[in-house]
Design a protein around this motif. Sequence first.
Motif, PDB file in Angstrom:
ATOM      1  N   GLY A 150     -56.199  10.113  -9.847  1.00 13.31           N
ATOM      2  CA  GLY A 150     -57.657  10.212  -9.875  1.00 13.31           C
ATOM      3  C   GLY A 150     -58.139  11.016 -11.059  1.00 13.31           C
ATOM      4  N   MET A 151     -59.368  11.508 -10.933  1.00 12.06           N
ATOM      5  CA  MET A 151     -59.929  12.423 -11.932  1.00 12.06           C
ATOM      6  C   MET A 151     -59.459  13.820 -11.560  1.00 12.06           C
ATOM      7  N   MET A 152     -58.507  14.329 -12.290  1.00  9.09           N
ATOM      8  CA  MET A 152     -57.787  15.518 -11.847  1.00  9.09           C
ATOM      9  C   MET A 152     -57.939  16.673 -12.820  1.00  9.09           C
ATOM     10  N   ASN A 153     -57.357  17.790 -12.392  1.00  4.75           N
ATOM     11  CA  ASN A 153     -57.309  18.993 -13.201  1.00  4.75           C
ATOM     12  C   ASN A 153     -55.913  19.577 -13.073  1.00  4.75           C
ATOM     13  N   LYS A 154     -55.426  20.182 -14.129  1.00  7.17           N
ATOM     14  CA  LYS A 154     -54.067  20.731 -14.114  1.00  7.17           C
ATOM     15  C   LYS A 154     -53.854  21.754 -13.005  1.00  7.17           C
ATOM     16  N   ASN A 155     -54.936  22.440 -12.585  1.00  4.61           N
ATOM     17  CA  ASN A 155     -54.800  23.473 -11.559  1.00  4.61           C
ATOM     18  C   ASN A 155     -54.320  22.928 -10.228  1.00  4.61           C
ATOM     19  N   GLN A 156     -54.435  21.626  -9.999  1.00  2.00           N
ATOM     20  CA  GLN A 156     -53.989  21.059  -8.733  1.00  2.00           C
ATOM     21  C   GLN A 156     -52.476  21.030  -8.620  1.00  2.00           C
ATOM     22  N   ASP A 157     -51.774  20.913  -9.752  1.00  2.00           N
ATOM     23  CA  ASP A 157     -50.330  20.703  -9.693  1.00  2.00           C
ATOM     24  C   ASP A 157     -49.501  21.657 -10.540  1.00  2.00           C
ATOM     25  N   PHE A 158     -50.030  22.108 -11.682  1.00  2.00           N
ATOM     26  CA  PHE A 158     -49.182  22.745 -12.671  1.00  2.00           C
ATOM     27  C   PHE A 158     -49.559  24.209 -12.925  1.00  2.00           C
ATOM     28  N   ASP A 159     -48.522  24.987 -13.252  1.00  3.66           N
ATOM     29  CA  ASP A 159     -48.686  26.364 -13.732  1.00  3.66           C
ATOM     30  C   ASP A 159     -49.526  27.201 -12.770  1.00  3.66           C
ATOM     31  N   GLN A 160     -49.127  27.188 -11.503  1.00  2.50           N
ATOM     32  CA  GLN A 160     -49.893  27.877 -10.471  1.00  2.50           C
ATOM     33  C   GLN A 160     -49.082  28.973  -9.785  1.00  2.50           C
ATOM     34  N   ILE A 161     -48.324  29.739 -10.576  1.00  2.00           N
ATOM     35  CA  ILE A 161     -47.483  30.774  -9.978  1.00  2.00           C
ATOM     36  C   ILE A 161     -48.144  32.142  -9.978  1.00  2.00           C
ATOM     37  N   ILE A 162     -49.237  32.311 -10.740  1.00  2.00           N
ATOM     38  CA  ILE A 162     -49.909  33.607 -10.859  1.00  2.00           C
ATOM     39  C   ILE A 162     -51.384  33.424 -10.528  1.00  2.00           C
ATOM     40  N   PRO A 163     -51.951  34.223  -9.628  1.00  2.00           N
ATOM     41  CA  PRO A 163     -53.372  34.063  -9.273  1.00  2.00           C
ATOM     42  C   PRO A 163     -54.287  34.515 -10.404  1.00  2.00           C
ATOM     43  N   ASP A 165     -56.854  36.831 -10.646  1.00  2.00           N
ATOM     44  CA  ASP A 165     -57.557  37.943 -10.017  1.00  2.00           C
ATOM     45  C   ASP A 165     -58.146  38.915 -11.038  1.00  2.00           C
ATOM     46  N   PHE A 166     -57.516  39.048 -12.212  1.00  2.00           N
ATOM     47  CA  PHE A 166     -58.072  39.897 -13.258  1.00  2.00           C
ATOM     48  C   PHE A 166     -59.316  39.248 -13.857  1.00  2.00           C
ATOM     49  N   GLN A 167     -60.136  40.051 -14.542  1.00  2.00           N
ATOM     50  CA  GLN A 167     -61.315  39.513 -15.208  1.00  2.00           C
ATOM     51  C   GLN A 167     -61.002  39.126 -16.658  1.00  2.00           C
ATOM     52  N   LEU A 168     -59.950  39.666 -17.245  1.00  2.00           N
ATOM     53  CA  LEU A 168     -59.490  39.236 -18.563  1.00  2.00           C
ATOM     54  C   LEU A 168     -58.905  37.833 -18.468  1.00  2.00           C
ATOM     55  N   LEU A 169     -59.299  36.946 -19.364  1.00  2.00           N
ATOM     56  CA  LEU A 169     -58.770  35.589 -19.338  1.00  2.00           C
ATOM     57  C   LEU A 169     -57.263  35.567 -19.565  1.00  2.00           C
ATOM     58  N   SER A 170     -56.765  36.427 -20.446  1.00  2.00           N
ATOM     59  CA  SER A 170     -55.334  36.427 -20.745  1.00  2.00           C
ATOM     60  C   SER A 170     -54.485  36.843 -19.553  1.00  2.00           C
ATOM     61  N   GLN A 171     -55.100  37.462 -18.525  1.00  2.00           N
ATOM     62  CA  GLN A 171     -54.390  37.853 -17.311  1.00  2.00           C
ATOM     63  C   GLN A 171     -54.687  36.902 -16.148  1.00  2.00           C
ATOM     64  N   CYS A 172     -55.462  35.866 -16.399  1.00  2.00           N
ATOM     65  CA  CYS A 172     -55.887  34.940 -15.344  1.00  2.00           C
ATOM     66  C   CYS A 172     -54.926  33.770 -15.263  1.00  2.00           C
ATOM     67  N   GLY A 173     -54.010  33.788 -14.289  1.00  2.00           N
ATOM     68  CA  GLY A 173     -53.085  32.685 -14.096  1.00  2.00           C
ATOM     69  C   GLY A 173     -52.048  32.581 -15.192  1.00  2.00           C
ATOM     70  N   GLY A 174     -51.480  31.360 -15.332  1.00  2.00           N
ATOM     71  CA  GLY A 174     -50.467  31.109 -16.343  1.00  2.00           C
ATOM     72  C   GLY A 174     -51.078  30.889 -17.718  1.00  2.00           C
ATOM     73  N   THR A 287     -47.845  16.860 -30.552  1.00  2.00           N
ATOM     74  CA  THR A 287     -47.667  18.304 -30.511  1.00  2.00           C
ATOM     75  C   THR A 287     -47.158  18.693 -29.125  1.00  2.00           C
ATOM     76  N   TRP A 288     -46.783  19.943 -28.976  1.00  2.00           N
ATOM     77  CA  TRP A 288     -46.162  20.408 -27.748  1.00  2.00           C
ATOM     78  C   TRP A 288     -46.690  21.795 -27.411  1.00  2.00           C
ATOM     79  N   PHE A 289     -46.435  22.216 -26.178  1.00  2.00           N
ATOM     80  CA  PHE A 289     -46.743  23.575 -25.729  1.00  2.00           C
ATOM     81  C   PHE A 289     -45.720  23.947 -24.661  1.00  2.00           C
ATOM     82  N   LEU A 290     -45.155  25.145 -24.774  1.00  2.00           N
ATOM     83  CA  LEU A 290     -44.173  25.646 -23.825  1.00  2.00           C
ATOM     84  C   LEU A 290     -44.780  26.781 -23.025  1.00  2.00           C
ATOM     85  N   TYR A 291     -44.579  26.779 -21.708  1.00  2.00           N
ATOM     86  CA  TYR A 291     -45.051  27.882 -20.882  1.00  2.00           C
ATOM     87  C   TYR A 291     -44.000  28.221 -19.828  1.00  2.00           C
ATOM     88  N   THR A 292     -43.968  29.497 -19.437  1.00  2.00           N
ATOM     89  CA  THR A 292     -43.024  29.949 -18.426  1.00  2.00           C
ATOM     90  C   THR A 292     -43.534  31.256 -17.829  1.00  2.00           C
TER      91      THR A 292
END
Length: 435
Positions: A150-163, A165-174, A287-292
């Motif tokens: 469907g019309m989806m967003n990555k938040n439904q399936d991917f990179d969801q190991i960190i909540p 909760d912080f207000q800084l974007l760099s600390q928000c999730g993966g 192009t590519w992007f690696l995350y962990t």
Amino acid sequence: MGTSTAYAQAWNGTALGFQAPQEGLLGDMLGVRPILEENGFHYNLGYLSQVSYNAGGGYNHDKHAAYIDQFSLTFAQDLETLTGIPDARIEGNIVNRNHNDSLTNKRLKDDRVNFNDISQESYGGQSITRLGWLTFSRTFDDRRLQWRIGMMNKNQDFDQIIPCDFQLLSQCGGKSANSMTWYNWNAHYWGTTLQYKLTDELTIKGGIMEQNPDATSRSHAWSWSTKGSKGMLLPLELELKTHVNDLPGIYNVGVLFTNAKQNDLSEGKSQSRGADDPKGYRSYNRTWFLYTGFNQQLTRHADDATRGLSTSWSLGLSDQRSNYMHATLAGSLRYHGLFDARPDDWIGFGASYIKMSDHYRDNQQALNDIQGVDDYGNPLYSPLPGHSVNAELYYRLRVTSWLELQPALQYWHRPGGLKETQDAWVTGLKTVVTF
């Protein structure tokens, strides 16, 4: 990481920041909500506001309290009872954002360089109401395989190991959103994904999505069209939910590949410098992007397994030819229920390191050479970004089951990656209301 099937089945991420929904302000809505849930319709309606104030330093020292807010409705309709299809459901998300007031852009960074962090992570996407996702999903193979379309967003399936909760974007999730080829939360794009449980703990995830730079535009807020699509996104991720010393942890590693056309930030088509190349900047077709990262509980309160200290770490690494943020590294500590008198409160501290692309910096230098300027104070000068270090300390107070207040203190070292910009102190207040 010694574990057992019993542990895997009892995995509880509360102390990692994944809390079950609390009773909302509206309760059961005079009996309406229980009726909806009996018929398979489940929803979460919430309000969030974020205030940031430049207490000291930054690029512009004029004081400003930047305010944004949003309402969000996330819902799911269970279809299994009606259709007999295992775990069949329709899921949706609608977000209304307001005020579009960014302290980062107005006070913290030099507006001659791109931002690399945001003081209010929910800023973005304009003041607008938009569809975040609308998808159909079901399972196969005794619920080991899940399919979504469907019309989806990555938040439904991917990179969801960190909540988030912080207000800084760099600390928000993966860190996968730093790829700048797919987007967080309130932007949708067509695609389909599969998740398969290789074991009770290890899941492999993959998919095919459109790479659409117009996904964040106002015209795309409710659009079903693929107009603006430039190619395909191919994400692949391994996620491990396990226990270490009988304490829950979640780990992932993923790669995001796209065949969409990319423009080099520095190099030209006919010469090394693209800024004055008559043929323009060099381009290429992939192009590519690696995350962990990981999120692991470290200690357990004697009387409550959901209280204790946890730590998280995440890394995003880009192709710096086309992405002006080359590397982002973030680490944090959280404690749920530090005080016996306040078992539902949280305290958190996180720090981030952001390295800007060498290609982006080289292009800024080339622009200076062309203009014949080398003075940072000259309006024509293009500053040369390097790295930034940002940090945040917060305390989240659970006032009632439906209200949370989260004051925070942020420290910004080299905002925007510029050594010429004064370090900044920022105070913040995040308010969350669950209806």
